[in-house]
Design an enzyme around this catalytic site. Structure first.
Site, PDB file in Angstrom:
ATOM      1  N   ASP A   1      -7.584  -4.768  -7.310  1.00 32.98           N
ATOM      2  CA  ASP A   1      -6.555  -5.369  -7.916  1.00 32.98           C
ATOM      3  C   ASP A   1      -5.481  -6.053  -7.057  1.00 32.98           C
ATOM      4  O   ASP A   1      -4.642  -5.890  -7.640  1.00 32.98           O
ATOM      5  CB  ASP A   1      -6.028  -3.776  -8.475  1.00 32.98           C
ATOM      6  N   HIS A   2      -5.428  -6.056  -6.033  1.00 37.24           N
ATOM      7  CA  HIS A   2      -4.102  -7.040  -5.502  1.00 37.24           C
ATOM      8  C   HIS A   2      -4.213  -9.002  -6.231  1.00 37.24           C
ATOM      9  O   HIS A   2      -3.003  -9.361  -6.847  1.00 37.24           O
ATOM     10  CB  HIS A   2      -4.143  -6.937  -4.101  1.00 37.24           C
TER      11      HIS A   2
ATOM     12  N   ASP B   1      -2.647   1.126   1.988  1.00 35.59           N
ATOM     13  CA  ASP B   1      -2.126   0.442   1.377  1.00 35.59           C
ATOM     14  C   ASP B   1      -0.634   0.866   1.739  1.00 35.59           C
ATOM     15  O   ASP B   1      -1.051   2.660   1.633  1.00 35.59           O
ATOM     16  CB  ASP B   1      -2.155   0.509  -0.142  1.00 35.59           C
TER      17      ASP B   1
ATOM     18  N   ARG C   1       9.430  -2.781  -4.290  1.00 36.81           N
ATOM     19  CA  ARG C   1      10.332  -3.527  -3.385  1.00 36.81           C
ATOM     20  C   ARG C   1      11.055  -4.929  -4.121  1.00 36.81           C
ATOM     21  O   ARG C   1       9.768  -4.964  -5.045  1.00 36.81           O
ATOM     22  CB  ARG C   1       9.049  -3.868  -2.678  1.00 36.81           C
TER      23      ARG C   1
ATOM     24  N   SER D   1       5.252  -2.886   3.619  1.00 37.38           N
ATOM     25  CA  SER D   1       3.876  -3.020   3.208  1.00 37.38           C
ATOM     26  C   SER D   1       3.071  -2.639   4.745  1.00 37.38           C
ATOM     27  O   SER D   1       3.437  -3.000   5.864  1.00 37.38           O
ATOM     28  CB  SER D   1       3.006  -5.197   2.774  1.00 37.38           C
TER      29      SER D   1
ATOM     30  N   ARG E   1      -0.323  -4.042   5.350  1.00 36.39           N
ATOM     31  CA  ARG E   1      -0.927  -5.360   5.614  1.00 36.39           C
ATOM     32  C   ARG E   1      -1.091  -5.222   7.330  1.00 36.39           C
ATOM     33  O   ARG E   1       0.225  -6.015   7.943  1.00 36.39           O
ATOM     34  CB  ARG E   1      -0.537  -6.659   5.232  1.00 36.39           C
TER      35      ARG E   1
HETATM   36  C1  MIC Z   1       2.745  -3.997  -1.108  1.00 35.64           C
HETATM   37  O1  MIC Z   1       2.786  -3.640  -1.577  1.00 35.64           O
HETATM   38  O2  MIC Z   1       3.389  -4.798  -0.813  1.00 35.64           O
HETATM   39  C2  MIC Z   1       1.158  -4.512  -0.950  1.00 35.64           C
HETATM   40  C3  MIC Z   1       0.580  -5.409  -1.317  1.00 35.64           C
HETATM   41  O3  MIC Z   1       0.767  -3.274  -1.805  1.00 35.64           O
HETATM   42  C4  MIC Z   1       0.600  -3.463   0.760  1.00 35.64           C
HETATM   43  C5  MIC Z   1      -0.559  -4.265   0.729  1.00 35.64           C
HETATM   44  C6  MIC Z   1      -0.997  -6.161   1.653  1.00 35.64           C
HETATM   45  O4  MIC Z   1      -0.268  -6.307   1.186  1.00 35.64           O
HETATM   46  O5  MIC Z   1      -2.272  -5.836   1.017  1.00 35.64           O
HETATM   47  C7  MIC Z   1       1.070  -2.182   0.698  1.00 35.64           C
HETATM   48  O6  MIC Z   1       1.912  -1.492   0.043  1.00 35.64           O
HETATM   49  O7  MIC Z   1       0.445  -1.784   1.846  1.00 35.64           O
HETATM   50 FE1  SF4 Z   2       0.447  -2.937  -5.898  1.00 35.49          FE
HETATM   51 FE2  SF4 Z   2       1.502  -2.740  -3.630  1.00 35.49          FE
HETATM   52 FE3  SF4 Z   2       2.728  -3.216  -5.903  1.00 35.49          FE
HETATM   53 FE4  SF4 Z   2       1.935  -1.303  -5.892  1.00 35.49          FE
HETATM   54  S1  SF4 Z   2       3.035  -1.911  -4.620  1.00 35.49           S
HETATM   55  S2  SF4 Z   2       1.518  -1.921  -7.683  1.00 35.49           S
HETATM   56  S3  SF4 Z   2      -0.272  -1.239  -4.457  1.00 35.49           S
HETATM   57  S4  SF4 Z   2       1.394  -4.802  -4.574  1.00 35.49           S
END
Ligand code: MIC
Ligand code: SF4
Length: 642
Positions: A64-65, A119, A379, A533, A535
């Protein structure tokens, strides 16, 4: 003494330790989820553990990302994930099916289950009464292997909800209110548990908006009770069989209580560049905007899009504004199509994007230079949108839609009578983009494209750590600062040598080169280092560049765990004022023959020795000594301990 909902679920899953706040506990994990951007690395690690099949009740791998497939790399990663899923007994959710958290809530989350996800917004399933925790990919890989998840027993912050939401005010405003009160560090060490009369006025997707964005407070997770509202949602999903009621005992106690009277709330907005920077919309009303983005795992459920459609009906998006919609799932997309809402959204001038994370992770729809973008996301960190100097404002779908019409940030109460919103009795169930694994996957060949590079592992801890402070940063540095995402960098998530060239890109683009030239070194940070995140690339790539320790005033939970998992010492200034005495370029020496709670940090440049706290459990000390969690876990498996 009675138990809260969170305590009940933890108690049922407790494997080791006492449920005393701050003490290390281990819990059994029923379900795991991964998403593609963290998943490739998680599954490479799972493969390295050498376990033939997942040992959880349910494991789902979502794509999905990064769904753009701009070249072979992304498409190859998807094929890799699909082959892994078939082989190891994991359900795969194909690209286009929707956002992991929304899909998991609809199709798999269940009251009283534990869910570990790679995540940070995994707590979305807390809206269903699960204990759902975000973690690094390696922790999820280990949990898929059947090992328990270790964490410090959190304190419980009760959030008492009374009253009911006024017109034009939504669940998003509830979590923005929590953030307004406690900020981006206020949840650290806590589970936020919602209770009180107001709870029953909120549907499961509304609850999930609240638990989702609870991640922004730094909380371990957030949870709602499982009640008749939960049962109703499960019935709509055809899954009432998994329902069980979970309510807090009458005499349950909370370590701290917040009271929120829903009836007194008003539309709120988080200003750039922090989700904790919250004010009423009316205070910043009139700000000219370039973009409105609707969607993300926070606000893309049926009622979120229903209200947008109701506002857009018979109206047109302002000429100076672009509006995008990324629906949470195909179920939502089909439901709003069948209800006729999609046509109002399209007719008003919305750009319909794929059911995926999309602009939330910088995959397209970047704002113009210095642009103002109003988003229903969770975010608004600097640079995350793809445009470094853009300013992102986080709002409810109501506020976003009103803003799209007027072209300026608008309090939706200006629109007059609010539409009535509700979940339909039936939602279309579309499970056909889930691919189920083979009964016996032993014969499945793993597909590995050329962009998938072997894992990087740090060796055992040496007797001393020596080097320069490579970078000194301030408070609330996010993992988006440390390891940015977006369309250019996400395709490199399975290629550490390549992705490490982007570490700290938006803070200091010379970092990777300097780190390599100096043979690694240290990072100095302020409060809440590594928020945001999950990550683990924000730990693996610095490890690859030779970062040996991070010395900070405090750490965010998931990033701290990721640093330990990859053999980087997370040291806390024993005296926070020592932060001022350590500068970029200073040479440090940390003797590490033995690890203890208080470590000496010798500043060879100033001649001063300061103390760094190493707040690690014995198990975490062993992980650091072994050079990270992968070698440690392999040893545990060999010794028959897992
Ligand atoms: C995010 O919202 O920052 C992400 C992208 O979903 C991350 C995961 C990632 O960096 O792949 C998260 O929330 O953990
Ligand atoms: Fe995707 Fe992270 Fe954004 Fe949620 S906050 S939509 S999991 S990138």
């Amino acid at each position: 003494m009675g138990f809260t909902v969170a305590e009940k679920v933890i108690k049922e899953h407790l494997i080791e330790g006492d449920m005393v706040p701050g003490e290390e506990i281990a819990i059994r994990i029923d379900q795991t989820l991964t998403q593609d951007a963290t998943g490739t690395m998680a599954y490479l690690q799972f493969e390295a553990l050498g376990i033939p099949r997942v040992r959880t009740e349910l494991s789902v791998s979502y794509i999905d990302h990064n769904t753009l497939q701009t070249d072979f790399r992304n498409a190859d990663d998807h094929k890799y994930l699909q082959s892994i899923a078939r082989k190891y007994g994991i359900i795969l959710s194909k690209a286009g099916n929707g956002i992991c958290h929304q899909l998991h809530l609809e199709r798999f989350a269940a009251p009283g289950k534990t869910l570990l996800g790679s995540d940070s917004h995994t707590p979305t399933a807390g809206g269903m009464g699960s204990i759902a925790i975000g973690a690094g990919g390696l922790d999820v890989a280990v949990a898929m292997g059947g090992a328990p998840f270790y964490m410090k027993m959190p304190k419980i912050m009760g959030v008492e909800l009374t009253g009911s939401l006024p017109e034009w005010v939504s669940a998003k405003d509830v979590i923005l209110e929590v953030l307004r009160r406690i900020g981006v560090k206020g949840g650290l060490g806590y589970i936020l548990e919602y209770f009180g009369e107001g709870v029953k006025t909120l549907s499961v997707p509304e609850r999930a908006t609240i638990t989702n964005m609870g991640a922004e407070t730094g909380a371990t997770t957030s949870i709602f009770p499982a009640d008749e509202v939960t049962l109703k949602f499960l019935k709509i999903q055809g899954r009432e069989g998994v329902f069980r009621e979970i309510k807090a005992d009458e005499d349950a106690t909370y370590d701290k209580v917040l009271h929120i009277n829903l009836s007194e709330l008003e539309p709120l907005v988080a200003l750039p560049h922090s989700p904790g920077n919250v004010v009423p919309v009316r205070e910043v009303e009139g700000l000219k905007v370039d973009q409105v983005a609707i969607g993300s795992c926070t606000n893309s459920s049926y009622m979120d899009l229903q209200v947008v459609a109701e506002i857009f009906k018979g109206r047109k998006i302002h000429d100076d504004v672009y509006v995008s919609l990324s629906p949470g799932s195909r179920q939502v997309m089909k439901a709003i199509t069948e209800a006729g809402y999609l046509k109002d959204i399209i007719r008003a001038g919305t750009r319909i994007l794929e059911a995926a994370c999309g602009p939330c992770i910088g995959m397209g729809f970047a704002p113009p230079t210095g642009g103002i973008s109003v988003r229903t996301f969770n975010r608004n960190f600097e640079g995350r949108s793809g445009t470094k100097d853009a300013k992102i404002y986080l709002v409810s779908p109501q506020t976003a839609a009103a803003t799209a019409i007027f072209g300026v940030l608008t309090d939706p109460r200006k629109l007059g009578k609010a539409p009535k919103l509700s979940l339909p009795d039936k939602l279309p169930i579309l499970d056909d983009l889930f691919v189920y694994p083979e009964e016996d996957g032993s014969g499945v060949e793993i597909y590995r494209g050329p962009n998938i590079k072997p894992l990087e592992v740090r060796g055992p801890l040496p007797e001393k750590l020596e080097g320069e402070v490579l970078l000194k940063v301030g408070d609330n540095i996010t993992t988006d600062h440390i390891m940015p995402a977006g369309a250019k960098i996400l395709p490199l998530r399975s290629n550490i040598p390549a992705i490490s060239e982007h570490v700290f890109e938006i803070v200091d683009p010379t970092f990777p080169k300097r780190a390599k030239e100096k043979g690694g070194g240290f990072i100095v940070g302020g409060e809440n280092y590594g928020q945001g995140s999950s990550r683990e690339h924000a730990a693996i790539a610095p490890m690859y560049l030779g970062v040996k320790a991070v010395l900070a005033k405090s750490f965010a939970r998931i990033h701290r765990a990721n640093l330990i998992n990859f053999g980087i010492l997370p040291l806390i200034f024993a005296d926070p004022s020592d932060y001022d005495g350590v500068e970029q370029g200073h040479k440090l020496l940390i003797p590490t023959e033995s690890l203890s709670e208080r470590m000496e940090v010798k500043n060879l440049t100033t001649g001063k020795t300061i103390e760094g706290l190493l707040d690690l459990s014995e198990r975490e000390m062993e992980i650091i000594k072994a050079g990270g969690k992968l070698p440690y876990t392999k040893r545990m498996i060999e010794e028959g301990k897992y």
